[in-house]
Design a protein around this motif. Structure first.
Motif, PDB file in Angstrom:
ATOM      1  N   GLU A  57       0.833  -1.207   0.000  1.00 51.94           N
ATOM      2  CA  GLU A  57       0.000   0.000   0.000  1.00 51.94           C
ATOM      3  C   GLU A  57       0.867   1.256   0.000  1.00 51.94           C
ATOM      4  O   GLU A  57       0.560   2.230  -0.702  1.00 51.94           O
ATOM      5  CB  GLU A  57      -0.951   0.012   1.200  1.00 51.94           C
ATOM      6  CG  GLU A  57      -1.875   1.218   1.252  1.00 51.94           C
ATOM      7  CD  GLU A  57      -2.773   1.369   0.029  1.00 51.94           C
ATOM      8  OE1 GLU A  57      -3.099   2.516  -0.329  1.00 51.94           O
ATOM      9  OE2 GLU A  57      -3.169   0.348  -0.579  1.00 51.94           O
ATOM     10  N   LYS A  64       2.085   1.904  -3.506  1.00 53.66           N
ATOM     11  CA  LYS A  64       1.024   2.477  -4.349  1.00 53.66           C
ATOM     12  C   LYS A  64       0.858   3.970  -4.087  1.00 53.66           C
ATOM     13  O   LYS A  64       0.714   4.766  -5.026  1.00 53.66           O
ATOM     14  CB  LYS A  64      -0.301   1.754  -4.089  1.00 53.66           C
ATOM     15  CG  LYS A  64      -0.344   0.342  -4.620  1.00 53.66           C
ATOM     16  CD  LYS A  64      -1.644  -0.339  -4.228  1.00 53.66           C
ATOM     17  CE  LYS A  64      -1.641  -1.812  -4.586  1.00 53.66           C
ATOM     18  NZ  LYS A  64      -2.839  -2.507  -4.091  1.00 53.66           N
ATOM     19  N   ARG A  84       3.831   5.973  -5.420  1.00 51.08           N
ATOM     20  CA  ARG A  84       3.735   6.099  -6.887  1.00 51.08           C
ATOM     21  C   ARG A  84       2.767   7.211  -7.280  1.00 51.08           C
ATOM     22  O   ARG A  84       2.973   7.903  -8.279  1.00 51.08           O
ATOM     23  CB  ARG A  84       3.312   4.769  -7.512  1.00 51.08           C
ATOM     24  CG  ARG A  84       4.355   3.672  -7.406  1.00 51.08           C
ATOM     25  CD  ARG A  84       5.571   3.985  -8.249  1.00 51.08           C
ATOM     26  NE  ARG A  84       6.543   2.901  -8.223  1.00 51.08           N
ATOM     27  CZ  ARG A  84       7.836   3.084  -8.034  1.00 51.08           C
ATOM     28  NH1 ARG A  84       8.331   4.289  -7.849  1.00 51.08           N
ATOM     29  NH2 ARG A  84       8.657   2.046  -8.029  1.00 51.08           N
ATOM     30  N   GLN A  85       1.718   7.415  -6.500  1.00 42.73           N
ATOM     31  CA  GLN A  85       0.760   8.481  -6.802  1.00 42.73           C
ATOM     32  C   GLN A  85       1.341   9.869  -6.517  1.00 42.73           C
ATOM     33  O   GLN A  85       0.891  10.859  -7.094  1.00 42.73           O
ATOM     34  CB  GLN A  85      -0.520   8.284  -5.991  1.00 42.73           C
ATOM     35  CG  GLN A  85      -1.324   7.080  -6.428  1.00 42.73           C
ATOM     36  CD  GLN A  85      -2.535   6.824  -5.536  1.00 42.73           C
ATOM     37  OE1 GLN A  85      -2.730   7.469  -4.512  1.00 42.73           O
ATOM     38  NE2 GLN A  85      -3.353   5.861  -5.942  1.00 42.73           N
ATOM     39  N   SER A 105       2.029  -3.861  -7.271  1.00 46.36           N
ATOM     40  CA  SER A 105       1.851  -2.654  -6.455  1.00 46.36           C
ATOM     41  C   SER A 105       2.724  -1.503  -6.941  1.00 46.36           C
ATOM     42  O   SER A 105       2.551  -0.372  -6.502  1.00 46.36           O
ATOM     43  CB  SER A 105       2.150  -2.948  -4.982  1.00 46.36           C
ATOM     44  OG  SER A 105       3.541  -3.103  -4.781  1.00 46.36           O
TER      45      SER A 105
END
Length: 126
Positions: A68, A71, A74-75, A102
């Motif tokens: 998580e 993820k 990465r955003q 992920s």
């Protein structure tokens, strides 16, 4: 090679204090600057505050796991994808696939081996 003599700044995300000590001891002798986070939540906060050459991310942690956290990191990236290398005691292929899905760049199993990290860094052209 550059990974042996370059002063990388890395984020180590690991909830186990003994594992933190092993990684720090193994890499500090190469001049690496290591910032430690104890879970995924702390990792995201450190990522927002600092620039890193790469991240070593434990997969299974309390509060927020490495999948998580990856993820969410990465955003937050602005066009520059930082290498995130999974650290896990689980060597099952399904775990490696979850890491890749992920957004993790590479996968290495525990116990931590500096030579394996150097192989990964070389494959990533760092």
């Amino acid at each position: 090679m550059s990974w042996e003599n370059r002063n990388f700044k890395l984020l180590l995300v690991e909830d186990n204090k003994l594992n933190q000590i092993v990684v720090k001891f193994s890499l500090k002798r190469f001049g690496y600057d290591i910032v430690t986070a104890n879970n995924g939540i702390e990792a995201i906060e450190e990522f927002k505050k600092n620039e890193f050459d790469f991240i070593l991310m434990d997969v299974m942690m309390p509060e927020m796991d490495g999948l998580e956290a990856t993820k969410q990191i990465r955003q937050l990236e602005n066009g520059h994808e930082i290498p995130i290398i999974a650290l896990t005691a689980d060597v099952i292929t399904a775990t490696a696939n979850k890491c890749r899905d992920s957004g993790m760049t590479a996968h290495m199993s525990k116990p931590f081996e500096v030579e394996k990290l150097f192989e990964i860094l070389e494959s990533l052209n760092l």
